[in-house]
Design a protein around this motif. Structure first.
Motif, PDB file in Angstrom:
ATOM      1  N   GLU A 190      77.644   3.314  93.984  1.00 18.58           N
ATOM      2  CA  GLU A 190      77.882   4.691  93.536  1.00 18.58           C
ATOM      3  C   GLU A 190      78.216   4.782  92.046  1.00 18.58           C
ATOM      4  N   PRO A 191      79.053   3.893  91.496  1.00 21.40           N
ATOM      5  CA  PRO A 191      79.275   3.952  90.041  1.00 21.40           C
ATOM      6  C   PRO A 191      77.998   3.705  89.240  1.00 21.40           C
ATOM      7  N   MET A 192      77.071   2.887  89.759  1.00 18.42           N
ATOM      8  CA  MET A 192      75.814   2.637  89.065  1.00 18.42           C
ATOM      9  C   MET A 192      74.997   3.922  88.932  1.00 18.42           C
ATOM     10  N   ILE A 193      75.067   4.768  89.952  1.00 13.58           N
ATOM     11  CA  ILE A 193      74.339   6.042  89.915  1.00 13.58           C
ATOM     12  C   ILE A 193      74.956   6.977  88.886  1.00 13.58           C
ATOM     13  N   LYS A 194      76.275   6.993  88.833  1.00 13.01           N
ATOM     14  CA  LYS A 194      76.980   7.940  87.972  1.00 13.01           C
ATOM     15  C   LYS A 194      77.001   7.526  86.503  1.00 13.01           C
ATOM     16  N   ASN A 195      76.994   6.211  86.244  1.00 19.02           N
ATOM     17  CA  ASN A 195      77.101   5.776  84.842  1.00 19.02           C
ATOM     18  C   ASN A 195      75.747   5.465  84.192  1.00 19.02           C
ATOM     19  N   GLY A 196      74.642   5.700  84.918  1.00 21.41           N
ATOM     20  CA  GLY A 196      73.319   5.502  84.342  1.00 21.41           C
ATOM     21  C   GLY A 196      72.732   4.121  84.541  1.00 21.41           C
ATOM     22  N   GLU A 197      73.496   3.213  85.146  1.00 24.19           N
ATOM     23  CA  GLU A 197      73.002   1.847  85.340  1.00 24.19           C
ATOM     24  C   GLU A 197      71.827   1.822  86.314  1.00 24.19           C
ATOM     25  N   MET A 198      71.862   2.680  87.356  1.00 26.09           N
ATOM     26  CA  MET A 198      70.759   2.728  88.314  1.00 26.09           C
ATOM     27  C   MET A 198      69.484   3.222  87.630  1.00 26.09           C
ATOM     28  N   GLU A 199      69.601   4.250  86.827  1.00 28.88           N
ATOM     29  CA  GLU A 199      68.432   4.769  86.099  1.00 28.88           C
ATOM     30  C   GLU A 199      67.826   3.681  85.214  1.00 28.88           C
ATOM     31  N   ALA A 200      68.677   2.869  84.596  1.00 25.11           N
ATOM     32  CA  ALA A 200      68.195   1.793  83.722  1.00 25.11           C
ATOM     33  C   ALA A 200      67.369   0.773  84.504  1.00 25.11           C
ATOM     34  N   LEU A 201      67.746   0.509  85.766  1.00 26.29           N
ATOM     35  CA  LEU A 201      66.967  -0.420  86.586  1.00 26.29           C
ATOM     36  C   LEU A 201      65.561   0.121  86.821  1.00 26.29           C
ATOM     37  N   PHE A 202      65.447   1.423  87.049  1.00 28.09           N
ATOM     38  CA  PHE A 202      64.132   2.032  87.256  1.00 28.09           C
ATOM     39  C   PHE A 202      63.307   1.992  85.975  1.00 28.09           C
ATOM     40  N   LEU A 203      63.938   2.238  84.852  1.00 27.39           N
ATOM     41  CA  LEU A 203      63.222   2.207  83.581  1.00 27.39           C
ATOM     42  C   LEU A 203      62.671   0.819  83.283  1.00 27.39           C
ATOM     43  N   GLN A 204      63.336  -0.217  83.796  1.00 27.17           N
ATOM     44  CA  GLN A 204      62.832  -1.589  83.610  1.00 27.17           C
ATOM     45  C   GLN A 204      61.437  -1.758  84.193  1.00 27.17           C
ATOM     46  N   TYR A 205      61.096  -0.941  85.193  1.00 30.06           N
ATOM     47  CA  TYR A 205      59.795  -1.038  85.852  1.00 30.06           C
ATOM     48  C   TYR A 205      58.897   0.151  85.524  1.00 30.06           C
ATOM     49  N   GLY A 206      59.204   0.825  84.427  1.00 29.73           N
ATOM     50  CA  GLY A 206      58.369   1.925  83.979  1.00 29.73           C
ATOM     51  C   GLY A 206      58.440   3.160  84.851  1.00 29.73           C
ATOM     52  N   LEU A 207      59.550   3.355  85.569  1.00 28.12           N
ATOM     53  CA  LEU A 207      59.676   4.450  86.525  1.00 28.12           C
ATOM     54  C   LEU A 207      60.688   5.488  86.050  1.00 28.12           C
ATOM     55  N   SER A 208      60.412   6.751  86.360  1.00 33.54           N
ATOM     56  CA  SER A 208      61.429   7.778  86.178  1.00 33.54           C
ATOM     57  C   SER A 208      62.409   7.682  87.339  1.00 33.54           C
ATOM     58  N   TYR A 209      63.599   8.233  87.139  1.00 35.67           N
ATOM     59  CA  TYR A 209      64.625   8.145  88.175  1.00 35.67           C
ATOM     60  C   TYR A 209      65.084   9.534  88.570  1.00 35.67           C
ATOM     61  N   GLU A 210      65.135   9.777  89.877  1.00 36.92           N
ATOM     62  CA  GLU A 210      65.643  11.030  90.417  1.00 36.92           C
ATOM     63  C   GLU A 210      66.905  10.725  91.223  1.00 36.92           C
TER      64      GLU A 210
END
Length: 299
Positions: A271-291
């Motif tokens: 849950e902290p990964m979702i809130k602090n942007g860390e989860m979005e960064a994982l998606f960007l590593q693979y060229g993906l947008s994050y929702e």
């Protein structure tokens, strides 16, 4: 003697490997996580090594728990109930191996609390929790063929690739009075459809947004590590799909029903990964947008 050896091997294969509690995982220093086999951009092998967004999420969970990580690769069965049974509460049909945690589980409260024909819970042996992404259906369009027409009417005249037996296939085949049916090109995977799009054989591809993004940026090559931006000739959107019965859904995790403490510990990592942007960064590593999942938007 030979017979004894054969019987011993059979007994070892038949002996179930139980999913473990949080205390067991800490004591043994290892967690087993189930992910789907050959399912880019979420879980696949790149140059022989595990790669994908779900692989990165699993690594973060194991690191947060302070334990080693073992992958359990599973093939998608006929439905989610079969996948949960094979990965979490019953185990592999031959080895009986089970995972402690399964990723990429559609988070659906109606499914989680569904009642069977006898009035009993259908899925009481698993706990579905921890949405970490929202997935959605989309169309990848070639503007040179669609003339930037945003409605589905253009596909009365231009072919569109759809994965066999997918929800977009059923929807596009029935919408507008069935007038698109003759223009549907059924393919084995979204990536087959993208190859046809690149070759000029179809005007669009229907599929999940993540797979469309990854397939266009990599050409479907699992060993690619650099992700190219979408050429101006194409775009990805949900235009025309508003009438679909399911347009988007949250993606979460599952464990065996007995292990609620493991749920709480994993939620405290994700849950902290979702809130602090860390989860979005994982998606960007693979060229993906994050929702962000609806679950976290409405908390």
């Amino acid at each position: 003697m030979v017979l004894r050896v054969v019987l011993l091997i059979c007994s070892l294969l038949a002996a179930p490997t139980f999913a473990r509690s949080y205390e067991d995982i800490l004591e043994q220093g290892q967690i087993t996580i189930a992910v789907y086999n050959n399912f880019p951009p979420y879980s696949y092998l790149r140059d022989g090594e595990p790669a994908g967004v779900d692989i990165e999420v699993g690594k973060k969970i194991a690191a947060g728990l302070g334990v080693d990580l073992e992958w359990m690769w599973i093939n998608a069965d006929e439905n989610l109930e079969d996948d949960l049974r094979n990965a979490i509460w019953k185990g592999h049909i031959i080895t009986r191996k089970k995972a402690d945690l399964m990723l990429r589980v559609p988070y659906d409260r109606k499914f989680a609390y569904a009642i069977d024909g006898y009035g009993l819970p259908k899925n009481e042996l698993v706990v579905m929790f921890g949405p970490y992404q929202q997935e959605s259906w989309a169309l990848l369009r070639d503007h040179e063929k669609t003339n930037d027409i945003r409605t589905l009417a253009i596909f009365q005249y231009e072919p569109v690739a759809v994965e066999l037996d997918s929800l977009p296939s059923f929807f596009l085949g029935a919408t507008i009075g069935g007038r698109l049916r003759d223009k549907l090109v059924h393919v084995d995977s979204v990536f087959d459809g993208i190859t046809r799009l690149r070759n000029g054989e179809v005007a669009a591809v229907a599929g999940t947004r993540g797979q469309l993004q990854w397939g266009m940026s990599t050409g479907g090559d699992v060993n690619v590590t650099e992700y190219n931006p979408l050429p101006d000739q194409y775009d990805i959107s949900a235009d025309g799909l508003a009438a679909m019965s399911i347009k988007s859904w949250d993606i979460g995790m599952a464990v065996k029903q007995d292990y609620r403490e493991l749920v709480y510990e994993i939620q405290a990592i994700v849950e902290p990964m979702i809130k602090n942007g860390e989860m979005e960064a994982l998606f960007l590593q693979y060229g993906l947008s994050y929702e962000i999942p609806d679950y976290h938007r409405t908390e």
